[in-house]
Design an enzyme around this catalytic site. Structure first.
Site, PDB file in Angstrom:
ATOM      1  N   LYS A   8       0.748  -1.478   0.020  1.00  0.00           N
ATOM      2  CA  LYS A   8       0.087   0.024  -0.147  1.00  0.00           C
ATOM      3  C   LYS A   8       1.027   1.744  -0.026  1.00  0.00           C
ATOM      4  O   LYS A   8       0.276   1.929  -0.567  1.00  0.00           O
ATOM      5  CB  LYS A   8      -0.895   0.579   1.073  1.00  0.00           C
ATOM      6  N   ARG A  83      -9.995   2.177   8.170  1.00  0.00           N
ATOM      7  CA  ARG A  83      -9.337   0.876   8.565  1.00  0.00           C
ATOM      8  C   ARG A  83     -10.295   0.354   8.638  1.00  0.00           C
ATOM      9  O   ARG A  83     -10.187  -1.310   9.580  1.00  0.00           O
ATOM     10  CB  ARG A  83      -8.690   1.055   9.315  1.00  0.00           C
ATOM     11  N   ARG A 122      10.822  -7.063   5.392  1.00  0.00           N
ATOM     12  CA  ARG A 122      10.906  -5.329   5.902  1.00  0.00           C
ATOM     13  C   ARG A 122      11.520  -5.055   7.108  1.00  0.00           C
ATOM     14  O   ARG A 122      11.838  -4.057   7.365  1.00  0.00           O
ATOM     15  CB  ARG A 122       8.997  -4.555   5.481  1.00  0.00           C
ATOM     16  N   ARG A 128      10.828  -1.385  11.756  1.00  0.00           N
ATOM     17  CA  ARG A 128      10.112  -0.903  12.284  1.00  0.00           C
ATOM     18  C   ARG A 128       9.592  -1.163  13.716  1.00  0.00           C
ATOM     19  O   ARG A 128       9.498  -2.760  13.703  1.00  0.00           O
ATOM     20  CB  ARG A 128       8.767  -0.882  11.658  1.00  0.00           C
ATOM     21  N   ARG A 139      -2.168  -6.918  13.423  1.00  0.00           N
ATOM     22  CA  ARG A 139      -2.208  -6.426  12.277  1.00  0.00           C
ATOM     23  C   ARG A 139      -2.905  -6.577  11.179  1.00  0.00           C
ATOM     24  O   ARG A 139      -4.061  -6.549  10.873  1.00  0.00           O
ATOM     25  CB  ARG A 139      -1.031  -5.632  12.107  1.00  0.00           C
TER      26      ARG A 139
HETATM   27  P1  ADP Z   1       0.272  -1.722   8.819  1.00  0.00           P
HETATM   28  O1  ADP Z   1      -0.499  -1.368   7.347  1.00  0.00           O
HETATM   29  O2  ADP Z   1       1.708  -2.131   8.172  1.00  0.00           O
HETATM   30  O3  ADP Z   1      -0.038  -2.081   9.660  1.00  0.00           O
HETATM   31  P2  ADP Z   1       1.001   1.492   8.471  1.00  0.00           P
HETATM   32  O4  ADP Z   1       2.323   2.432   8.898  1.00  0.00           O
HETATM   33  O5  ADP Z   1      -0.568   1.730   7.570  1.00  0.00           O
HETATM   34  O6  ADP Z   1       1.194   0.160   8.611  1.00  0.00           O
HETATM   35  O7  ADP Z   1       0.001   1.691  10.222  1.00  0.00           O
HETATM   36  C1  ADP Z   1       0.615   0.717  11.004  1.00  0.00           C
HETATM   37  C2  ADP Z   1      -0.121   1.793  12.617  1.00  0.00           C
HETATM   38  O8  ADP Z   1      -0.812   2.593  13.148  1.00  0.00           O
HETATM   39  C3  ADP Z   1      -0.950   0.784  12.848  1.00  0.00           C
HETATM   40  O9  ADP Z   1      -0.973  -1.014  13.262  1.00  0.00           O
HETATM   41  C4  ADP Z   1      -2.505   1.492  13.497  1.00  0.00           C
HETATM   42  O10 ADP Z   1      -1.428   1.336  14.677  1.00  0.00           O
HETATM   43  C5  ADP Z   1      -1.974   3.261  13.086  1.00  0.00           C
HETATM   44  N1  ADP Z   1      -2.449   2.856  12.530  1.00  0.00           N
HETATM   45  C6  ADP Z   1      -2.710   3.485  10.822  1.00  0.00           C
HETATM   46  N2  ADP Z   1      -3.608   3.912  10.195  1.00  0.00           N
HETATM   47  C7  ADP Z   1      -5.200   3.557  11.494  1.00  0.00           C
HETATM   48  C8  ADP Z   1      -6.187   3.816  11.393  1.00  0.00           C
HETATM   49  N3  ADP Z   1      -6.737   4.439  10.110  1.00  0.00           N
HETATM   50  N4  ADP Z   1      -6.548   4.119  12.303  1.00  0.00           N
HETATM   51  C9  ADP Z   1      -6.500   3.803  13.629  1.00  0.00           C
HETATM   52  N5  ADP Z   1      -4.680   3.362  13.332  1.00  0.00           N
HETATM   53  C10 ADP Z   1      -4.076   3.219  12.928  1.00  0.00           C
END
Ligand code: ADP
Length: 185
Positions: A8, A83, A122, A128, A139
């Protein structure tokens, strides 16, 4: 949309270039705040480290604020938002308030074995904090339970474009651009 490891973030950045629009990644905003040790960062970190979603009140407010900034008025691509169902509703309200509509929703798909191997790679390359085994599993579970079902709502609204996320990065970008043109016109 797409499960962790589907690409993504990578594709959102490339599509932003292709279309000359602003990429907005909620995960990146949280990571920047965590690195800068801001109040938002401290709060978010408790959740991101475990692989949990940051509470909706916090995330929604952050997205509302970001979409209110002048650089996004000619277009944007959201990565990692919405999400869950509450975030879908919130996004609809934010956009209605601005007088905007979504042009499309892209879902990147990939099989679980490929996802797990990409995330493992990754984890080694980027280190990370949330790429621990437990946080990744959490997740992926949250994605399957709360995020994946949202695609059906967008499909009913004729906004959904599903694209296979497997293959070379540039190939996937081309596939997305082509699918947007054929499926959404
Ligand atoms: P990934 O898709 O690998 O989980 P992201 O960088 O999109 O990685 O998100 C990392 C973290 O940031 C998520 O696990 C969550 O804790 C938080 N996060 C990101 N987007 C949202 C969202 N829309 N709502 C709530 N938490 C979010």
């Amino acid at each position: 949309m797409g499960p962790q490891g589907a690409g993504k973030g990578t594709q959102a950045a490339r599509l932003a270039e292709v279309f000359g629009i602003v990429p907005i990644s909620t995960g990146d905003i949280f990571r920047t705040n965590i690195a800068g040790e801001t109040e938002l960062g401290k709060l978010a970190q408790e959740y991101t480290n475990k692989g949990d979603l940051v509470p909706d009140e916090v995330t929604n407010e952050m997205v509302r604020d970001r979409l209110g900034q002048p650089d996004v008025k000619d277009g944007f691509i959201l990565d990692g938002y919405p999400r869950n169902a509450a975030q879908v509703t919130e996004l609809d309200q934010i956009l209605a308030g601005l007088g905007w509509e979504l042009d499309g929703v892209i879902e990147l798909t990939a099989d679980r074995a490929e996802l797990l191997s990409r995330i493992a790679r990754r984890a080694q390359e980027e280190g990370r904090d949330d790429d621990t085994e437990e946080a990744i599993a959490r997740r992926l579970d949250i994605y399957a339970e709360q995020t994946a079902p949202l695609t059906s709502a967008y499909r009913e609204r004729n906004l959904l474009v599903q694209v296979d996320g497997l293959g070379e990065i540039a190939e996937v970008t081309d596939r997305i651009v082509a699918s947007l043109a054929t499926q959404l016109g």
